[in-house]
Design an enzyme around this catalytic site. Sequence first.
Site, PDB file in Angstrom:
ATOM      1  N   ARG A  15      28.193 -20.581  -7.282  1.00  0.00           N
ATOM      2  CA  ARG A  15      26.949 -21.352  -7.343  1.00  0.00           C
ATOM      3  C   ARG A  15      27.229 -22.823  -7.029  1.00  0.00           C
ATOM      4  O   ARG A  15      26.423 -23.502  -6.420  1.00  0.00           O
ATOM      5  CB  ARG A  15      26.313 -21.207  -8.725  1.00  0.00           C
ATOM      6  CG  ARG A  15      25.807 -19.796  -8.985  1.00  0.00           C
ATOM      7  CD  ARG A  15      25.200 -19.686 -10.378  1.00  0.00           C
ATOM      8  NE  ARG A  15      24.738 -18.350 -10.685  1.00  0.00           N
ATOM      9  CZ  ARG A  15      25.507 -17.390 -11.209  1.00  0.00           C
ATOM     10  NH1 ARG A  15      26.771 -17.622 -11.460  1.00  0.00           N
ATOM     11  NH2 ARG A  15      25.003 -16.203 -11.479  1.00  0.00           N
ATOM     12  N   ASP A  58      21.119 -15.087 -17.831  1.00  0.00           N
ATOM     13  CA  ASP A  58      22.409 -14.573 -18.306  1.00  0.00           C
ATOM     14  C   ASP A  58      22.249 -13.979 -19.707  1.00  0.00           C
ATOM     15  O   ASP A  58      22.880 -12.976 -20.041  1.00  0.00           O
ATOM     16  CB  ASP A  58      23.449 -15.699 -18.363  1.00  0.00           C
ATOM     17  CG  ASP A  58      23.428 -16.527 -17.104  1.00  0.00           C
ATOM     18  OD1 ASP A  58      24.347 -16.421 -16.297  1.00  0.00           O
ATOM     19  OD2 ASP A  58      22.453 -17.283 -16.922  1.00  0.00           O
ATOM     20  N   ARG A  61      20.774 -10.640 -19.344  1.00  0.00           N
ATOM     21  CA  ARG A  61      21.813  -9.704 -18.894  1.00  0.00           C
ATOM     22  C   ARG A  61      22.726  -9.326 -20.052  1.00  0.00           C
ATOM     23  O   ARG A  61      23.145  -8.166 -20.192  1.00  0.00           O
ATOM     24  CB  ARG A  61      22.642 -10.346 -17.766  1.00  0.00           C
ATOM     25  CG  ARG A  61      21.869 -10.474 -16.464  1.00  0.00           C
ATOM     26  CD  ARG A  61      22.644 -11.252 -15.411  1.00  0.00           C
ATOM     27  NE  ARG A  61      21.978 -11.188 -14.111  1.00  0.00           N
ATOM     28  CZ  ARG A  61      22.115 -12.092 -13.153  1.00  0.00           C
ATOM     29  NH1 ARG A  61      22.896 -13.147 -13.339  1.00  0.00           N
ATOM     30  NH2 ARG A  61      21.486 -11.946 -12.014  1.00  0.00           N
ATOM     31  N   HIS A  67      25.086 -22.160 -16.144  1.00  0.00           N
ATOM     32  CA  HIS A  67      24.666 -20.897 -15.526  1.00  0.00           C
ATOM     33  C   HIS A  67      25.643 -20.709 -14.366  1.00  0.00           C
ATOM     34  O   HIS A  67      25.409 -21.157 -13.263  1.00  0.00           O
ATOM     35  CB  HIS A  67      23.222 -20.979 -15.032  1.00  0.00           C
ATOM     36  CG  HIS A  67      22.843 -19.848 -14.117  1.00  0.00           C
ATOM     37  ND1 HIS A  67      22.825 -18.534 -14.520  1.00  0.00           N
ATOM     38  CD2 HIS A  67      22.496 -19.832 -12.814  1.00  0.00           C
ATOM     39  CE1 HIS A  67      22.474 -17.762 -13.505  1.00  0.00           C
ATOM     40  NE2 HIS A  67      22.275 -18.532 -12.452  1.00  0.00           N
TER      41      HIS A  67
HETATM   42  P1  6V0 Z   1      16.116 -17.400   0.201  1.00  0.00           P
HETATM   43  O1  6V0 Z   1      15.614 -15.998   0.277  1.00  0.00           O
HETATM   44  O2  6V0 Z   1      16.990 -17.920   1.283  1.00  0.00           O
HETATM   45  O3  6V0 Z   1      14.849 -18.344   0.030  1.00  0.00           O
HETATM   46  C1  6V0 Z   1      14.903 -19.733   0.036  1.00  0.00           C
HETATM   47  C2  6V0 Z   1      13.572 -20.235   0.572  1.00  0.00           C
HETATM   48  O4  6V0 Z   1      13.561 -21.645   0.431  1.00  0.00           O
HETATM   49  C3  6V0 Z   1      13.359 -19.910   2.049  1.00  0.00           C
HETATM   50  O5  6V0 Z   1      12.112 -19.233   2.214  1.00  0.00           O
HETATM   51  C4  6V0 Z   1      13.348 -21.280   2.713  1.00  0.00           C
HETATM   52  O6  6V0 Z   1      12.493 -21.365   3.843  1.00  0.00           O
HETATM   53  C5  6V0 Z   1      12.863 -22.152   1.554  1.00  0.00           C
HETATM   54  N1  6V0 Z   1      13.162 -23.578   1.732  1.00  0.00           N
HETATM   55  C6  6V0 Z   1      14.287 -24.153   2.205  1.00  0.00           C
HETATM   56  N2  6V0 Z   1      14.153 -25.486   2.239  1.00  0.00           N
HETATM   57  C7  6V0 Z   1      12.926 -25.762   1.751  1.00  0.00           C
HETATM   58  C8  6V0 Z   1      12.191 -26.956   1.538  1.00  0.00           C
HETATM   59  N3  6V0 Z   1      12.723 -28.154   1.810  1.00  0.00           N
HETATM   60  N4  6V0 Z   1      10.951 -26.865   1.047  1.00  0.00           N
HETATM   61  C9  6V0 Z   1      10.396 -25.665   0.782  1.00  0.00           C
HETATM   62  N5  6V0 Z   1      11.021 -24.493   0.961  1.00  0.00           N
HETATM   63  C10 6V0 Z   1      12.278 -24.547   1.444  1.00  0.00           C
HETATM   64  O7  6V0 Z   1      16.927 -17.612  -1.164  1.00  0.00           O
HETATM   65  P2  6V0 Z   1      16.666 -16.873  -2.558  1.00  0.00           P
HETATM   66  O8  6V0 Z   1      15.215 -16.813  -2.787  1.00  0.00           O
HETATM   67  O9  6V0 Z   1      17.471 -15.642  -2.649  1.00  0.00           O
HETATM   68  O10 6V0 Z   1      17.334 -17.912  -3.567  1.00  0.00           O
HETATM   69  C11 6V0 Z   1      16.731 -19.165  -3.810  1.00  0.00           C
HETATM   70  C12 6V0 Z   1      17.560 -19.970  -4.801  1.00  0.00           C
HETATM   71  O11 6V0 Z   1      17.496 -19.357  -6.093  1.00  0.00           O
HETATM   72  C13 6V0 Z   1      19.045 -20.026  -4.448  1.00  0.00           C
HETATM   73  O12 6V0 Z   1      19.541 -21.334  -4.678  1.00  0.00           O
HETATM   74  C14 6V0 Z   1      19.671 -19.044  -5.406  1.00  0.00           C
HETATM   75  O13 6V0 Z   1      21.036 -19.287  -5.643  1.00  0.00           O
HETATM   76  C15 6V0 Z   1      18.814 -19.280  -6.617  1.00  0.00           C
HETATM   77  N6  6V0 Z   1      18.874 -18.265  -7.673  1.00  0.00           N
HETATM   78  C16 6V0 Z   1      18.850 -18.725  -8.931  1.00  0.00           C
HETATM   79  C17 6V0 Z   1      18.943 -17.849  -9.998  1.00  0.00           C
HETATM   80  C18 6V0 Z   1      18.955 -18.403 -11.391  1.00  0.00           C
HETATM   81  O14 6V0 Z   1      19.243 -17.690 -12.361  1.00  0.00           O
HETATM   82  N7  6V0 Z   1      18.670 -19.674 -11.574  1.00  0.00           N
HETATM   83  C19 6V0 Z   1      19.013 -16.460  -9.781  1.00  0.00           C
HETATM   84  C20 6V0 Z   1      18.991 -15.996  -8.498  1.00  0.00           C
HETATM   85  C21 6V0 Z   1      18.964 -16.873  -7.343  1.00  0.00           C
END
Ligand code: 6V0
Length: 317
Positions: free
Chosen positions: A92, A152, A155, A179
């Site tokens: 992360r 977590d 989980r 996390h």
């Molecule tokens: P993804 O599927 O790549 O989605 C990310 C989205 O963000 C995409 O649709 C992009 O277009 C959009 N995006 C990028 N830049 C911008 C911006 N400037 N403004 C608006 N939208 C933008 O990623 P996913 O959804 O899988 O993960 C998103 C984030 O969540 C990541 O950083 C993961 O690591 C995080 N997670 C956090 C968790 C937690 O417990 N906190 C758990 C799972 C994932």
Amino acid sequence: MTKSVNDRKVAIVGCGFVGSSSAFALMQSGLFSEMVLIDVDRDRAEGEALDISHGLPFARPMNIYAGDYDDASDAAVTVITAGANQRPGETRLDLVKKNVAIFKTIIPEIAKRHYQGIVLIVSNPVDVLTYVTIKLSGLPLGRVLGSGTVLDTARFKYALGQHLGVDPRTVHARIVGEHGDSEIAVWSTANVGGVPINSFCELRGFYEHEESMRRIAEGVKNSAYEIIDKKNATYYGIAMTVKRLCEAIVRDEKSVLPVSNLMEGDYGLDDVVLSMPAIIGRGGIEQKVPISLSEEEHHKLEKSAAALRAVIDELDL
Ligand code: 6V0
């Protein structure tokens, strides 16, 4: 112009796997009557809004649409899930530079509209990005929180419930700290229905406490890596976590949950965000709940803080 908060409105910034799954969970929850989806990929936000809206005849009436930061400016909660996710083999903390750059484009958009609601950070590394949001937004501390180790902890409860053959909701145990890789399973106060964890394990016929504790805590810590190896992303568990946090906020539940929040002398730590229990209600983080930790757990927390502090020190905020 400052708009007053609309208690029935939520905004989601970032409509990838996590944002769209969270939107889907929130649509089904009935907590909100309006949901605005924001993404740099406007088509993506529009597609998700349309797809999720098609479930509404089986749920409760709600207005779901792709929008912009003006639309979000009166949301009771703004959930930020924008940014890159972990690739197989990536930690992360590896994500930090990419996602801080993205946050520098998002947070000022929210702050300049004199936002009065709660900002819930989900993007990783969530503790560091919560710190970044606090610094960039200038919002009062309680109104910025990260989902932290709520996932977590879920989980952990699930794994203990499976191991012991009990309902995970009756398992009272938590993960705190980062996390991420330095997270801490708080075994010293873990219990099931008020019975200390080791006694409960023996009640269920398990005696190898050290080995079981090590295996379960490692499994929880590595579960995101395992899921990412198999399906490239994790999103359902975090979507339920987002729903749970929104519920605690908009229903003013005063739930004690381990969210990312700024340490200000708590546990002897300063100027670093860690996931530690706090009372969550309509005001966001309403009060921190100092928990007791064993000497070993406290030592691990200091190491967790040092690891996060080292990352923060590298940032140009
Ligand atoms: P993804 O599927 O790549 O989605 C990310 C989205 O963000 C995409 O649709 C992009 O277009 C959009 N995006 C990028 N830049 C911008 C911006 N400037 N403004 C608006 N939208 C933008 O990623 P996913 O959804 O899988 O993960 C998103 C984030 O969540 C990541 O950083 C993961 O690591 C995080 N997670 C956090 C968790 C937690 O417990 N906190 C758990 C799972 C994932």
